[in-house]
Design a protein around this motif. Structure first.
Motif, PDB file in Angstrom:
ATOM      1  N   UNK B 132       4.136   1.835   7.471  1.00  0.00           N
ATOM      2  CA  UNK B 132       2.949   2.137   6.673  1.00  0.00           C
ATOM      3  C   UNK B 132       3.220   3.214   5.628  1.00  0.00           C
ATOM      4  N   UNK B 133       4.094   4.155   5.979  1.00  0.00           N
ATOM      5  CA  UNK B 133       4.449   5.187   5.007  1.00  0.00           C
ATOM      6  C   UNK B 133       5.090   4.533   3.782  1.00  0.00           C
ATOM      7  N   UNK B 134       6.006   3.579   4.026  1.00  0.00           N
ATOM      8  CA  UNK B 134       6.648   2.859   2.928  1.00  0.00           C
ATOM      9  C   UNK B 134       5.613   2.083   2.112  1.00  0.00           C
ATOM     10  N   UNK B 135       4.697   1.426   2.812  1.00  0.00           N
ATOM     11  CA  UNK B 135       3.653   0.652   2.132  1.00  0.00           C
ATOM     12  C   UNK B 135       2.832   1.521   1.191  1.00  0.00           C
ATOM     13  N   UNK B 136       2.438   2.698   1.724  1.00  0.00           N
ATOM     14  CA  UNK B 136       1.592   3.581   0.926  1.00  0.00           C
ATOM     15  C   UNK B 136       2.307   3.969  -0.362  1.00  0.00           C
ATOM     16  N   UNK B 137       3.595   4.277  -0.192  1.00  0.00           N
ATOM     17  CA  UNK B 137       4.379   4.714  -1.330  1.00  0.00           C
ATOM     18  C   UNK B 137       4.466   3.608  -2.393  1.00  0.00           C
ATOM     19  N   UNK B 138       4.604   2.353  -1.920  1.00  0.00           N
ATOM     20  CA  UNK B 138       4.794   1.237  -2.847  1.00  0.00           C
ATOM     21  C   UNK B 138       3.480   0.601  -3.265  1.00  0.00           C
ATOM     22  N   UNK B 140       1.525  -1.250  -1.488  1.00  0.00           N
ATOM     23  CA  UNK B 140       1.542  -2.633  -1.010  1.00  0.00           C
ATOM     24  C   UNK B 140       0.109  -3.104  -0.774  1.00  0.00           C
ATOM     25  N   UNK B 141      -0.102  -4.431  -0.688  1.00  0.00           N
ATOM     26  CA  UNK B 141      -1.459  -4.948  -0.519  1.00  0.00           C
ATOM     27  C   UNK B 141      -2.153  -4.358   0.703  1.00  0.00           C
ATOM     28  N   UNK B 142      -3.412  -3.981   0.514  1.00  0.00           N
ATOM     29  CA  UNK B 142      -4.205  -3.399   1.595  1.00  0.00           C
ATOM     30  C   UNK B 142      -4.291  -4.354   2.780  1.00  0.00           C
ATOM     31  N   UNK B 143      -4.434  -5.652   2.485  1.00  0.00           N
ATOM     32  CA  UNK B 143      -4.634  -6.622   3.567  1.00  0.00           C
ATOM     33  C   UNK B 143      -3.419  -6.669   4.505  1.00  0.00           C
ATOM     34  N   UNK B 144      -2.223  -6.619   3.898  1.00  0.00           N
ATOM     35  CA  UNK B 144      -1.014  -6.645   4.709  1.00  0.00           C
ATOM     36  C   UNK B 144      -0.940  -5.409   5.606  1.00  0.00           C
ATOM     37  N   UNK B 145      -1.243  -4.232   5.031  1.00  0.00           N
ATOM     38  CA  UNK B 145      -1.269  -3.009   5.838  1.00  0.00           C
ATOM     39  C   UNK B 145      -2.256  -3.155   6.975  1.00  0.00           C
ATOM     40  N   UNK B 146      -3.445  -3.714   6.666  1.00  0.00           N
ATOM     41  CA  UNK B 146      -4.473  -3.858   7.690  1.00  0.00           C
ATOM     42  C   UNK B 146      -3.974  -4.724   8.841  1.00  0.00           C
ATOM     43  N   UNK B 147      -3.315  -5.837   8.498  1.00  0.00           N
ATOM     44  CA  UNK B 147      -2.836  -6.736   9.558  1.00  0.00           C
ATOM     45  C   UNK B 147      -1.813  -6.014  10.433  1.00  0.00           C
ATOM     46  N   UNK B 148      -0.853  -5.333   9.788  1.00  0.00           N
ATOM     47  CA  UNK B 148       0.196  -4.664  10.557  1.00  0.00           C
ATOM     48  C   UNK B 148      -0.370  -3.507  11.377  1.00  0.00           C
ATOM     49  N   UNK B 149      -1.268  -2.732  10.766  1.00  0.00           N
ATOM     50  CA  UNK B 149      -1.827  -1.591  11.476  1.00  0.00           C
ATOM     51  C   UNK B 149      -2.754  -2.062  12.598  1.00  0.00           C
ATOM     52  N   UNK B 383      12.499  -1.316   4.345  1.00  0.00           N
ATOM     53  CA  UNK B 383      12.138  -0.563   3.152  1.00  0.00           C
ATOM     54  C   UNK B 383      12.719  -1.243   1.910  1.00  0.00           C
ATOM     55  N   UNK B 384      13.986  -1.674   2.052  1.00  0.00           N
ATOM     56  CA  UNK B 384      14.657  -2.327   0.941  1.00  0.00           C
ATOM     57  C   UNK B 384      13.967  -3.645   0.582  1.00  0.00           C
ATOM     58  N   UNK B 385      13.653  -4.432   1.628  1.00  0.00           N
ATOM     59  CA  UNK B 385      13.021  -5.732   1.406  1.00  0.00           C
ATOM     60  C   UNK B 385      11.642  -5.566   0.751  1.00  0.00           C
ATOM     61  N   UNK B 386      10.847  -4.666   1.343  1.00  0.00           N
ATOM     62  CA  UNK B 386       9.484  -4.470   0.850  1.00  0.00           C
ATOM     63  C   UNK B 386       9.513  -4.034  -0.614  1.00  0.00           C
ATOM     64  N   UNK B 387      10.450  -3.163  -0.921  1.00  0.00           N
ATOM     65  CA  UNK B 387      10.560  -2.715  -2.312  1.00  0.00           C
ATOM     66  C   UNK B 387      10.843  -3.881  -3.239  1.00  0.00           C
ATOM     67  N   UNK B 388      11.792  -4.768  -2.795  1.00  0.00           N
ATOM     68  CA  UNK B 388      12.132  -5.902  -3.648  1.00  0.00           C
ATOM     69  C   UNK B 388      10.933  -6.819  -3.843  1.00  0.00           C
ATOM     70  N   UNK B 389      10.183  -7.039  -2.765  1.00  0.00           N
ATOM     71  CA  UNK B 389       9.066  -7.980  -2.840  1.00  0.00           C
ATOM     72  C   UNK B 389       7.935  -7.460  -3.726  1.00  0.00           C
ATOM     73  N   UNK B 390       7.613  -6.179  -3.575  1.00  0.00           N
ATOM     74  CA  UNK B 390       6.420  -5.707  -4.276  1.00  0.00           C
ATOM     75  C   UNK B 390       6.668  -5.109  -5.646  1.00  0.00           C
TER      76      UNK B 390
END
Lengths: 501, 501
Positions: B132-138, B140-149, B383-390
């Motif tokens: 989630x820390x990585x998501x916040x920084x990037x 990332x979509x709120x919905x994806x964070x919600x599902x994971x959290x 972290x690397x993957x998420x960065x590439x995707x978003x």
């Protein structure tokens, strides 16, 4: 393991504290006093048979945050402009109290002088928590709060240092005034040096970081590590942690934190101290009810007037003296300083730390008794006295002024809301016209009050300058104005203050 | 006493944490991963020989605040609009993982099925802190964070409950699927009932109080007392504390706290969890290096792909299924949900809590190994993957939009400052003209980006509606808009969202 049990007890104590905090909102009893009373009842009911304040608990866990937070919120500028009375009370005053109390106790109870002096040192440090809460509520003069708070913060240090020196003499049986004074100087100066080094290092680190979680964590580390390190090199941990707190509160907070960090920092330490103080005052009550104060009730009843006499003989002569070398302190303020010298956490901690000395039980009981008397009897009567003194015309006058300022600000805010479209023009006008009616009422009331006397005017001018100073400080803390502006404005106000003298 | 020693250790760990937190700002390594690595080094260097995470410490002191804070900041509305995938993952997914992992482990290592299933239950709960820390920084979509959290918050509950049931079966030697399922239902529903009762009571008390110190203290009491009470009546403490946290976070914070209390509350819990998490991840590293993972290195190396396979067989089929009954989840999000299922505090706690069962050392070592692998290898690669995707055009597009909004707000603020006389007209105009240049640049950049594709547009519309929802929630938390307005606006947005489907 008994970690579960400790956690249960901690949560139960927190629950009692919160219940007390909610109830005192309705019965108007000072919070700390209510806690001690409830603690006494809880102790007598024997609900927590195993709970006890230990020396370690107080000195390691509780004292560092309490002292640090006190120093954090002390305005060094205010302290400096009152440093003569404060230093006199906190150094000479402590010595006078210790000596007077010691000799009187020896004379009345026929115990060795060293033990009697130990009791004097133990009982001397003051704790202004409940006094200052009352002051805040009554909007008492800032200068009086500063004197009482400043004295308390510094006499914790001197009291504990003197206690340590006498205790060593009692244990070794060796007494030397000269080596005692050298030791006193070493421990005090050493504490300041340690506190300054740690505080300044933390201040430099804080400048490089802009993350409030890390910054607040650094202040937690600072409070505990300063204390622990100072004690480990045998200088005063109390003085060290106060020094570090003053640095962060006055320089670190202003010049190396963002506005939101400052608010989060102040909020966090307020909460920490609220919780710690709640638990401590409850436990003081619980502990006292468990101690044998009734076995030594005669001695305790004698100790109460003795300690009060010791404080009187320190406060009145010294403040009369400082009237000659700095701004005069009004007579009724002196009464408040004298009677408001309540005793709290530190004497209890010191009493609990005693173990292998003669008459240990007796002087511990006397300490608990005096603490209890001061918190309940002095605390409650002080509230009554302070209310009578400050409910004078000048405070009513200030109240009206403050209300007028608040109403004028409200009009500005309403106009801003209308401009931003948060409310409609109609609503805005209705509210504004209501406020204007109130404003007129206040203006007519202000005319009724006679403020012609020169004395009152001078006082008001001085107070206004002090208020300006604290407003400037607040603006700086909130980040509205920068470092240079703060210094320039503060200097201007100081010179105006000097001119009024 | 060793209170002093414990305090020294705590302060030392805090110092290491802060140092790590400062260093990661420069080296761009996720904080929790850096802590585990430093913990490993500290453990190998044997600096803190006596420090250990104990079962009590984790379950009593650490877990309740972590779970409570997670729930406190979970938006129930967001959770509700994604409840199908979240519930599927957190209930069916956990069961699938446990069964797959269990059978594979039994087959590969030839240990009793019950022990293998125990390992499966132990390792299943996920911990999204670093994800989630990585998501916040990037951003990332709120919905994806919600599902994971959401999955993580709920699978802690089911994982721990299933672990408890299997452990009881291992100990008694008695196995019954029916009584197991009845027990599972009882423990889960009981946890929800306890959490709801405590949370609702606290919510009612909070409505009557307006004092942020007392209110925050009440939430601390709530977190711990809910957990302790639920465990004492043998229902799930984890589920109870999550339920209570959801109530306070979604109703208590909005409808029974003043704006400043809400900020102070959020700040306090963020700090509490920052400190607790820092210590836990350091200690995970220290503990792991002390455990005998090298003795069981073969088993651990086998366990890693097995656990990953268990997660894959839970995530992909279930999310393909929920695509049919609720809003589709993009394929690359599924990869992130699968690979982002890091394992943290709970598996370590459960492993430490094992004592008198066969193969204890082996499955504990496997757990530590898998946790370590997931935090370091999965965490870093994710972290690397998420960065590439978003880092796609759509995110650049949003970035420009956000920047434009921020700049427009700045102009408004500057104009307000000029009106209030905080800055002169000259300064204001200079700044505003600078900002306008920037605004034009952004507008021309926005034109360059091709956003004609229907798919992207639909996605953007949905996302904007979600953003609006969270802005409304923020405004409500800050006290700008009231309860009724929140409900009305949220309902409107929800119906628009439905229309887009």
């Amino acid at each position: 393991m008994d970690l579960a049990f400790q956690l249960y007890e901690f949560i139960a104590l927190l629950m009692i504290s919160v219940a007390v905090a909610i109830v005192v909102k309705y019965v108007r009893l000072p919070y700390t006093i209510a806690l001690v009373v409830v603690g006494l009842l809880v102790g007598l009911a024997n609900i927590f048979p195993e709970i006890k304040l230990s020396e370690d608990l107080i000195f390691l866990l509780i004292l560092p945050p309490l002292l640090f937070e006190g120093a954090l919120n002390t305005d060094l500028g205010e302290l400096r402009s009152n440093f003569k009375p404060i230093l006199c009370l906190a150094i000479v005053g402590v010595l006078v109290s210790v000596v007077v109390t010691g000799f009187l106790v020896r004379w009345l109870l026929s115990i060795p002088l060293s033990i009697a002096l130990l009791f004097g040192a133990m009982i001397t440090p003051t704790d202004p928590v409940s006094v200052l809460a009352t002051f805040r509520e009554l909007k008492a003069p800032k200068r009086l709060s500063t004197i009482i708070e400043g004295e308390s913060i510094l006499n914790d240090g001197t009291g504990v240092v003197i206690f340590g020196l006498i205790l060593e003499m009692v244990r070794t049986g060796h007494f030397s005034l000269v080596s005692g004074m050298v030791e006193f100087g070493f421990v005090t100066v050493g504490g300041i040096v340690v506190g300054f080094s740690f505080g300044y290092t933390a201040y430099r680190i804080l400048r490089y970081i802009d993350d409030h979680l890390i910054e607040i964590t650094i202040t937690i580390i600072l409070a505990y590590s300063t204390y622990l390190f100072a004690e480990s090199v045998h200088v005063s941990g109390v003085i060290a942690v106060v020094t570090a707190g003053l640095i962060i509160g006055n320089y670190g907070r202003l010049f190396s934190m963002s506005p939101s960090t400052r608010i989060a920092l102040t909020d966090f330490w307020a909460l920490f101290v609220f919780i710690v103080n709640s638990i401590v005052f409850l436990l003081i009550g619980i502990d006292v009810s468990g101690e044998k104060i009734f076995v030594y009730s005669m001695e305790t009843l004698l100790a109460i007037p003795v300690v009060i006499a010791g404080r009187a003989l320190a406060v009145y002569p010294l403040l009369t003296l400082t009237d000659k070398i700095s701004e005069r302190i009004p007579a009724r303020w002196k009464h408040i300083v004298f009677w408001g010298g309540l005793h709290g956490t530190i004497p209890v901690a010191l009493a609990l730390s005693l173990s292998d000395i003669p008459h240990r039980d007796m002087i511990a009981s006397m300490t608990f008794g005096v603490v209890l008397f001061s918190l309940i009897v002095q605390g409650l009567s002080l509230e009554y006295i302070v209310k009578r003194i400050f409910r004078r015309e000048e405070s009513i006058y200030e109240e009206h002024i403050a209300r007028r300022i608040a109403l004028k600000r409200s009009i500005m805010e309403i106009e801003r809301m209308r401009r931003d479209g948060e409310i409609t023009g109609n609503v805005a006008e209705k509210i504004i016209s209501e406020i204007k009616v109130e404003l007129e009422e206040i203006s007519s009331k202000l005319l009724e009050i006679d403020v012609a006397e020169r004395d009152l005017l001078l006082k008001a001018r001085k107070r206004i300058l002090h208020i300006q100073k604290s407003v400037i400080r607040d603006l700086a803390i909130r980040g509205t104005i920068g470092e240079d502006v703060v210094r320039k404005l503060t200097k201007e106000i100081d010179s105006e203050l000097d001119a009024l003298e």
